[in-house]
Scaffold this motif. Structure first.
Motif, PDB file in Angstrom:
ATOM      1  N   SER A 409       1.050  -0.830  -0.286  1.00 20.10           N
ATOM      2  CA  SER A 409      -0.228  -0.345   0.243  1.00 20.10           C
ATOM      3  C   SER A 409       0.216   1.330   0.292  1.00 20.10           C
ATOM      4  CB  SER A 409      -1.402   0.331   1.167  1.00 20.10           C
ATOM      5  OG  SER A 409      -1.271  -1.315   1.217  1.00 20.10           O
ATOM      6  N   GLY A 410       0.025   2.407  -0.486  1.00 23.12           N
ATOM      7  CA  GLY A 410       0.917   3.717  -0.946  1.00 23.12           C
ATOM      8  C   GLY A 410       0.826   4.338  -2.146  1.00 23.12           C
ATOM      9  N   THR A 411       0.735   5.747  -1.633  1.00 23.35           N
ATOM     10  CA  THR A 411       0.805   6.497  -2.728  1.00 23.35           C
ATOM     11  C   THR A 411       1.877   6.368  -4.190  1.00 23.35           C
ATOM     12  OG1 THR A 411       2.472   8.191  -1.783  1.00 23.35           O
ATOM     13  CG2 THR A 411      -0.404   8.528  -2.087  1.00 23.35           C
ATOM     14  N   SER A 412       2.456   5.624  -3.553  1.00 24.92           N
ATOM     15  CA  SER A 412       3.536   4.815  -4.696  1.00 24.92           C
ATOM     16  C   SER A 412       2.872   3.597  -6.169  1.00 24.92           C
ATOM     17  CB  SER A 412       4.997   3.866  -3.761  1.00 24.92           C
ATOM     18  OG  SER A 412       6.040   4.649  -3.055  1.00 24.92           O
ATOM     19  N   PHE A 413       2.357   3.929  -4.802  1.00 20.58           N
ATOM     20  CA  PHE A 413       1.477   2.652  -6.203  1.00 20.58           C
ATOM     21  C   PHE A 413       0.102   2.856  -6.915  1.00 20.58           C
ATOM     22  CE2 PHE A 413       3.811   0.302  -2.823  1.00 20.58           C
ATOM     23  CZ  PHE A 413       4.120  -0.272  -2.840  1.00 20.58           C
ATOM     24  N   ALA A 414      -0.695   4.124  -6.305  1.00 19.40           N
ATOM     25  CA  ALA A 414      -1.929   4.983  -7.283  1.00 19.40           C
ATOM     26  C   ALA A 414      -1.240   5.182  -8.284  1.00 19.40           C
ATOM     27  CB  ALA A 414      -2.451   5.611  -6.524  1.00 19.40           C
ATOM     28  N   THR A 415       0.153   5.584  -8.536  1.00 20.01           N
ATOM     29  CA  THR A 415       1.148   6.421  -9.159  1.00 20.01           C
ATOM     30  C   THR A 415       0.738   5.452 -10.183  1.00 20.01           C
ATOM     31  OG1 THR A 415       2.394   7.920  -6.924  1.00 20.01           O
ATOM     32  CG2 THR A 415       3.411   7.573  -9.943  1.00 20.01           C
ATOM     33  N   PRO A 416       2.124   4.568 -10.802  1.00 25.05           N
ATOM     34  CA  PRO A 416       1.550   3.771 -11.701  1.00 25.05           C
ATOM     35  C   PRO A 416       1.093   3.628 -11.818  1.00 25.05           C
ATOM     36  CG  PRO A 416       2.689   2.424  -9.253  1.00 25.05           C
ATOM     37  CD  PRO A 416       2.198   3.486  -9.250  1.00 25.05           C
ATOM     38  N   VAL A 417      -0.966   3.209 -11.436  1.00 24.62           N
ATOM     39  CA  VAL A 417      -1.487   2.782 -11.399  1.00 24.62           C
ATOM     40  C   VAL A 417      -2.151   4.337 -12.761  1.00 24.62           C
ATOM     41  CG1 VAL A 417      -4.009   2.635 -11.005  1.00 24.62           C
ATOM     42  CG2 VAL A 417      -2.564   1.505  -9.976  1.00 24.62           C
ATOM     43  N   THR A 418      -2.135   5.425 -12.276  1.00 28.92           N
ATOM     44  CA  THR A 418      -2.075   6.519 -13.432  1.00 28.92           C
ATOM     45  C   THR A 418      -1.846   6.484 -14.072  1.00 28.92           C
ATOM     46  OG1 THR A 418      -3.453   7.614 -10.675  1.00 28.92           O
ATOM     47  CG2 THR A 418      -2.638   8.434 -13.217  1.00 28.92           C
TER      48      THR A 418
END
Length: 476
Positions: A409-418
């Motif tokens: 979990s983390g914004t680290s992973f929302a980023t590559p999804v986007t």
């Protein structure tokens, strides 16, 4: 922010950068970390003005040592900044750096005359932002599919979208994962310690590449290992690292960056000014993580998305909770965060496809959510005894085995999804300009979520599966 957890991570990064004494600031807060005894300035005439001004201020103060003031880095480089030493880095505690504080104050008058900032702390840029990650990776069975699952789209080398990931590099066996057939880049420098245990943040770049590949199969993904020091780099080196990453393979269509720092300001980072100016003149779209501080304070370089001139070339990304309806407890927020995407309990490739590897958790268990939320958020998951939690603890730290996939979990992973959604939009609509794709994607396909009582734009991949939110038991 739980102070214990920040200090644990501070120690971890200090060990990874043993030649760079670090402090936390401002004033022993957990907002950011920076290099002790040093300030950062633009090279050229401004560097001379700052050096002379600080030396004169220190000479007039009997308790400050003007002999410490001297140039501590190259006088010119592509990133356009240089370091000036202003004090003994060995003096004071991790929360005390009087020399830097006085140096910053001494330049206020020249800055007022110039009409812009001339000097800054040399911040630590990190994939866990203020060195406090949402959680740590959890092994999942090899039978559990990625989440998001792989989209049903063909790979065409003639039309594949180029995605550059600036992160920790790739694990040695990443090609064992079929999702990563079209990924390449730098190998992780050191995956395991002397005991054969996976080091902290190893696999972070591989995990991110897997998310991009799942959402957008028609991509050529390059992962650069620019953040190999436990996911950290000094601001003074960050701009140069970014230039090196794009120089190696040319400017990509999409640059996915899951690192940054706050700095208490609203005008960006000195260390990346030159890179951001050059980015603006290219066609590349920078997709950048908004950070895990649970704060509305601007986080850089993601917050460039809110500065005039960079609105089209930077997309800042916050994280949604596992059900996709609200913001994750850890995500930064505010008007400067332009979109939110799933970032809690995602499943992707990590390492150990060929040979399972052990991992010892680096953080202690917390009995209460450090953000005050009433659901089982990531700062409580997984429950474990951490190796860094208490040197006097008798309990043996928890150890787990990774065999390919993990949940993280983390914004680290929302980023590559986007980043993947932008790339997928380019493929589906035969769009060659990633910045146009960004605008059209947000205009056409954006849903909404609620973050801290505010309705915000949200992107949810079609193959992403929401995970139910688990309320905490009464009294927890």
């Amino acid at each position: 922010m739980a102070p214990q957890r920040f200090h644990e991570q501070f120690d971890q990064i200090q060990r990874s950068m043993p030649d760079v004494p670090l402090a936390m600031g401002p004033d022993d807060s957990a907002e950011f970390m920076y290099e002790k005894g040093v300030v950062l300035v633009r090279d050229g005439e401004e560097a001379r003005i700052v050096e002379d001004t600080v030396r004169a201020h220190f000479t007039a103060a009997p308790d400050l040592d003007q002999d410490q003031v001297r140039r501590a880095g190259p006088r010119a480089n592509r990133s356009g900044v240089t370091r000036i030493r202003v004090g003994d880095p060995g003096e004071g505690s991790r929360g005390t750096d009087r020399a830097v504080a006085q140096a910053l104050r001494s330049v206020r008058e020249p800055e007022a005359r110039a009409g812009h900032r001339m000097v800054a702390r040399n911040h630590v840029v990190h994939i866990a932002v203020n060195a406090c990650p949402g959680d740590e990776p959890v092994p999942v069975p090899a039978s559990e599919p990625p989440n998001p699952a792989a989209a049903d789209a063909a790979y065409d080398p003639g039309t594949a979208v180029g995605v550059l990931v600036v992160d920790t590099g790739l694990t040695h066996d990443y090609r064992s994962c079929t999702l990563l057939a079209h990924a390449d880049g730098d190998a992780q420098v050191q995956e395991c310690d002397e005991q054969g245990i996976l080091q902290q943040y190893v696999g972070h770049g591989t995990f991110i590449a897997g998310l991009v590949a799942a959402v957008a199969p028609n991509t050529d993904i390059t992962v650069r290992g620019s953040l190999n020091d436990a996911g950290a780099v000094l601001e003074s080196e960050f701009g140069e690292k970014l230039f090196e990453a794009v120089d190696a393979g040319g400017w990509p269509d999409v640059l996915s960056l899951s690192a940054g720092t706050s700095n208490g300001r609203t005008d960006g980072l000195l260390g990346v000014e030159n890179f951001m100016r050059e980015l603006r003149e290219q066609r590349t779209l920078l997709v950048a993580a908004a950070g895990n501080n649970g704060s509305a304070t601007p986080f850089w370089p993601a917050a460039y998305a809110d500065l005039p001139g960079w609105e089209d070339c930077v997309l800042s990304v916050g994280a949604l909770r596992s059900d996709g309806e609200s913001g994750a407890c850890f995500t930064n927020h505010g008007a400067w965060v332009k979109v939110y995407a799933p970032g809690e309990r995602l499943t992707s490739a990590l390492t150990g496809f060929e040979t399972p590897v052990p991992y010892v958790y680096q953080h202690s268990t917390y009995d209460a959510c450090r953000y005050g939320f009433t659901y089982g958020c990531t700062c409580r998951h997984p429950r474990h005894t951490g190796v860094l939690s208490d040197e006097s603890a008798s309990a043996k730290p928890d150890q787990v085995m990774f065999e390919g996939y993990a949940q993280w979990s983390g914004t680290s992973f929302a980023t590559p999804v986007t980043a993947g959604l932008v790339a997928a939009h380019m493929t589906a609509h035969k769009e060659t300009d990633p910045r146009v794709a960004r605008r059209r994607l947000l205009a056409a396909d954006t849903g909404f979520a609620e973050v801290r009582g505010t309705h915000v734009p949200a992107l949810r991949p079609p193959t992403w599966r929401p995970v139910p939110v688990v309320p905490l038991a009464p009294g927890l």
